[in-house]
Write an enzyme that holds these catalytic residues in place. Sequence first.
Site, PDB file in Angstrom:
ATOM      1  N   GLN A 144      12.569 -18.282  22.799  1.00  0.00           N
ATOM      2  CA  GLN A 144      11.735 -17.773  21.713  1.00  0.00           C
ATOM      3  C   GLN A 144      10.443 -17.149  22.226  1.00  0.00           C
ATOM      4  OE1 GLN A 144      10.913 -21.364  19.452  1.00  0.00           O
ATOM      5  NE2 GLN A 144      10.682 -22.519  21.364  1.00  0.00           N
ATOM      6  N   HIS A 159       1.269 -34.177  11.753  1.00  0.00           N
ATOM      7  CA  HIS A 159       1.799 -35.141  12.726  1.00  0.00           C
ATOM      8  C   HIS A 159       1.641 -36.578  12.249  1.00  0.00           C
ATOM      9  CE1 HIS A 159       1.301 -31.688  15.734  1.00  0.00           C
ATOM     10  NE2 HIS A 159       2.581 -31.913  15.597  1.00  0.00           N
ATOM     11  N   ASP A 204       5.566 -29.906  21.460  1.00  0.00           N
ATOM     12  CA  ASP A 204       4.106 -29.790  21.580  1.00  0.00           C
ATOM     13  C   ASP A 204       3.448 -31.152  21.804  1.00  0.00           C
ATOM     14  OD1 ASP A 204       3.572 -30.909  18.748  1.00  0.00           O
ATOM     15  OD2 ASP A 204       4.892 -29.219  18.367  1.00  0.00           O
ATOM     16  N   ASP A 244      11.411 -33.165  14.383  1.00  0.00           N
ATOM     17  CA  ASP A 244      10.175 -32.367  14.298  1.00  0.00           C
ATOM     18  C   ASP A 244      10.511 -30.942  14.721  1.00  0.00           C
ATOM     19  OD1 ASP A 244       7.642 -31.387  14.203  1.00  0.00           O
ATOM     20  OD2 ASP A 244       6.897 -32.512  15.932  1.00  0.00           O
TER      21      ASP A 244
HETATM   22  N1  SPD Z   1       6.690 -23.548   9.081  1.00  0.00           N
HETATM   23  C1  SPD Z   1       6.544 -24.306  10.263  1.00  0.00           C
HETATM   24  C2  SPD Z   1       7.269 -25.604  10.252  1.00  0.00           C
HETATM   25  C3  SPD Z   1       7.166 -26.253  11.579  1.00  0.00           C
HETATM   26  C4  SPD Z   1       7.356 -27.717  11.558  1.00  0.00           C
HETATM   27  N2  SPD Z   1       7.287 -28.305  12.882  1.00  0.00           N
HETATM   28  C5  SPD Z   1       6.087 -28.095  13.592  1.00  0.00           C
HETATM   29  C6  SPD Z   1       6.083 -28.790  14.907  1.00  0.00           C
HETATM   30  C7  SPD Z   1       4.769 -29.389  15.209  1.00  0.00           C
HETATM   31  N3  SPD Z   1       4.881 -30.527  16.044  1.00  0.00           N
END
Ligand code: SPD
Length: 285
Positions: free
Chosen positions: A41, A72, A96, A165
């Site tokens: 990506q 989070h 992340d 996540d």
């Molecule tokens: N629209 C964005 C949705 C993303 C959800 N996950 C984000 C990861 C952060 N740890």
Amino acid sequence: MSEFDQYLAPPNLWFSELHKNEVGLTFRIKDILYSGHSKYQRIMVVDTYELGKVLILYGSIMFTEKDEYFYHEMLAHVGMFAHPNPERVLIIGGGDGGTLREVCKHPTVKHVDLVDIDSEVVRISREFFPNIASSFDDPRVTVHFEDGARFVKETDNRYDVVFVDSSDPVGPATSIFSHEFYEAIKAHLTENGLMVAQSESPFYHSQFITNLFADLKRVFPYVKMYLSWMPAYPSGMWSYAFASLGTDHLPKRSPENLNGKLRFYNPELHKAAFVLPNFVREMVE
Ligand code: SPD
């Protein structure tokens, strides 16, 4: 000089995330700190005037420094506190490190597997967001760079809590929004085991949410949605799916003994988050 001239003067760089190509969120950029492509990506890190640094994957905002703890903490602690004694945790996605940071605050935790397909996300987060990627060196943590759907199908481990996540259901995240994937998670839960997954915005993604919850209900005996705020995500109203083998969604322990402070989560909010507006109830019931 009119009050609007500031928007025309250099540097005049804006980022817009378009939701369904029709509406979007936009913010002014101070600096582009990183822009590149991993095997999976496009990855960008930008510094902004209002929101701090922002991580953008596949064109969509993962978090801003200003609001990351909204997401989070609500993803991690609702699941962690709903379990009576979470020792073994699996995080799928989350490269992340934000969800990992929150999970590692729980002293009950003995082992965490984090599985992200893209090692670049971990590397870049460690470099640009050290306060978010702060738990990768915790001795309880093992990081796996592979497809989350494949990992959960093939592992022999069982988990008390599983977090999904993920990014939005496009690009590298598509394989982790499927019936088979949820079946595989269920097969790897312990007796009181539960799963929490980010499940997009009820305001913009109603059909996706209806399909997702119908799928989850075919797999798990106990399924609930909860909501919270996330200012940098589409509409700011964000949903999460809670699914378990029977354990209910209510907090079982208090946050008093946590290693680290909480800026967003509290047990009252945990309970209230499961109260849904009527239009959202209709999507999931
Ligand atoms: N629209 C964005 C949705 C993303 C959800 N996950 C984000 C990861 C952060 N740890």
